[in-house]
Design an enzyme around this catalytic site. Structure first.
Site, PDB file in Angstrom:
ATOM      1  CB  CYS A 198       4.057   2.527 -12.171  1.00  0.00           C
ATOM      2  SG  CYS A 198       5.338   2.250 -10.933  1.00  0.00           S
ATOM      3  CB  ALA A 218      -0.932   0.001   1.217  1.00  0.00           C
ATOM      4  CG  ASP A 236       0.680   0.052  -7.466  1.00  0.00           C
ATOM      5  OD1 ASP A 236       1.366  -0.433  -8.373  1.00  0.00           O
ATOM      6  OD2 ASP A 236       0.574   1.280  -7.275  1.00  0.00           O
ATOM      7  N   PRO A 278       3.186   4.450  -0.745  1.00  0.00           N
ATOM      8  CG  PRO A 278       3.693   6.520  -1.723  1.00  0.00           C
ATOM      9  CD  PRO A 278       3.671   5.039  -2.006  1.00  0.00           C
ATOM     10  N   GLY A 279       0.583   5.305  -0.176  1.00  0.00           N
ATOM     11  CA  GLY A 279      -0.786   5.479   0.270  1.00  0.00           C
ATOM     12  C   GLY A 279      -1.747   6.224  -0.627  1.00  0.00           C
ATOM     13  N   GLY A 280      -1.327   6.606  -1.819  1.00  0.00           N
ATOM     14  CA  GLY A 280      -2.246   7.316  -2.706  1.00  0.00           C
ATOM     15  C   GLY A 280      -3.507   6.530  -2.999  1.00  0.00           C
ATOM     16  CE  LYS A 281      -2.188   2.583  -7.671  1.00  0.00           C
ATOM     17  NZ  LYS A 281      -0.981   3.446  -7.451  1.00  0.00           N
TER      18      LYS A 281
END
Length: 433
Positions: free
Chosen positions: A364, A247, A311, A249-252
């Site tokens: 990515c 997870a 991710d 650094p947490g954007g999603k």
């Protein structure tokens, strides 16, 4: 007396951290004493020089080799970096030539290479006079590692590979994700941003976002347009339990929580998960997020989830626009190593999906070995999962982002006229039994 703390010296020091110590640029920024001693404006200039050299290093070396008077490599190798610091200013940043030349030549004295001042001065002056046309005519693939560019040619064809290389050499714009979808138009107007097809906002210039209206209020966070898509592929997740695998650094995580889900955020990095927690507090979704620090491959739980978002760790070649150091730090061995890891993590993530639940796999990376190939191998082995095709309506009508099999594949030159996007891959799977 020569200034020992200046932006060009700091740029040189940052480049030494990347090329000699094999540190990524962000880590170099944290470690370079010379860089940290600068004022904010000078820091920006030093970082721009370093980033430009990292992007254009292949072309710069080719030009230097044409203008030096002997075929042997420059010695010491620091001379190459000094010359590149000068070339970045002269050829790419349009710094006044006299300032770029004089200050770059002075680096020789600061770095105890005074005997090389004449050589550096001569090469830079000759390139300033005769090298601009040659530089502008150089192909973009000269800046790409051979292994990387050849993999793009195999995966996407020669024409697409050329477009990808060109896009990767441009600085990426800043995109933001708005917490409440109904507030998108408000923040578009307040920030003077452009609205992208899926609801992301794109700022018209790169600025210190912490100074912008709404940041401290937690109304939005920085997240690339392409990176915002995978979480949206779940659809309506209000009241559902979602596991965000890997997870940080947490954007999603923040996306999922702001969409109404109860989120378990799992990652092994203590420092990055601390940053995740801080971000969820700023955004005001901390009550919807359970933070678990653990290695994903060793994580065990009896709980099954309505959805799992993975991710996966990857080479991140889709983010070269933001991280040009990747051009010098990644190799084909990294692709293979991470691909092996992705297969294992995906198998693990699948065990937490309940019947009828959804599994989103994303990276990515522009390498199909880390994206499409991983999914095909997984589906061939796991008959209890099937692909659920992504529809154009979910992507604001951007049909070019959808592969023939119905997965997401973003390439950096897509939406070129609007600033492009990060390279990204995502597949949506559903457990059927």
């Amino acid at each position: 007396m020569l200034m020992t703390h200046n932006s060009r010296l700091a740029a040189f020091d940052l480049l030494k951290h990347v090329f000699s110590k094999k540190l990524d640029l962000e880590e170099a920024l944290n470690r370079s004493v010379t860089y940290k001693a600068l004022e904010a404006k000078d820091k920006s200039f030093a970082r721009m020089i370093a980033s430009t050299v990292l992007r254009r290093y292949g072309q710069m070396l080719a030009l230097i080799n044409q203008f030096k008077d002997h075929p042997e490599p420059l010695h010491p190798q620091d001379l190459e970096l000094i010359l590149c610091v000068g070339l970045a200013q002269i050829l790419c940043m349009r710094t006044p030539a006299h300032a770029a030349l004089n200050e770059t030549v002075n680096l020789c004295e600061i770095l105890k290479l005074s005997k090389c001042k004449g050589l550096v001065n001569g090469i830079l002056r000759n390139i300033d006079r005769d090298g601009r046309v040659l530089f502008d005519a150089m192909s973009n693939d000269m800046c790409m590692p051979t292994w990387l560019y050849e993999s793009w040619q195999r995966d996407y064809g020669s024409e697409q590979a050329q477009f990808m290389a060109e896009a990767c050499l441009k600085e990426a714009p800043l995109d933001i994700c708005v917490k409440n979808r109904e507030d998108i138009s408000i923040w578009q107007e307040n920030l003077g941003a452009d609205l992208l097809p899926t609801g992301a906002l794109r700022l018209k210039e790169n600025v210190d976002v912490t100074e912008l209206q709404g940041f401290q209020l937690g109304a939005w966070w920085v997240q690339d347009f392409a990176a915002q898509i995978p979480a949206k592929l779940f659809g309506d997740i209000r009241g559902k339990n979602i596991l965000d695998f890997c997870a940080a650094p947490g954007g999603k995580t923040m996306q999922l929580a702001s969409m109404g889900a109860s989120v378990t955020a799992l990652d092994r990095s203590v420092s990055r998960m601390q940053r995740l927690e801080e971000n969820t507090v700023r955004i005001g979704v901390q009550s919807a997020v359970e933070v678990v620090v653990a290695d994903v491959l060793n994580y065990n739980s009896q709980k099954l989830y309505d959805g799992v978002l993975l991710d996966a760790p990857c080479t991140a070649t889709g983010t070269i626009r933001r991280h040009p150091d990747l051009l010098h730090l990644k190799s084909q061995k990294d692709v293979q190593r991470l691909s092996d890891l992705q297969h294992k993590i995906l198998e693990k993530a699948a065990t937490f999906v309940k019947d009828g639940g959804m599994l989103i796999y994303a990276t990515c990376s522009l390498q199909k070995q880390e994206g499409e190939d991983v999914i095909e191998a997984f589906l061939a082995k796991n008959k209890s999962f099937k692909r659920q095709k992504i529809e154009a309506i979910e992507l604001g009508g951007l049909t070019q982002l959808i592969t023939p099999l119905g997965d997401l594949r973003c390439l950096p030159h897509y939406l070129k006229d609007q600033g492009g996007m990060d390279g990204f891959y995502a597949a949506r799977l559903v457990r059927i039994a």
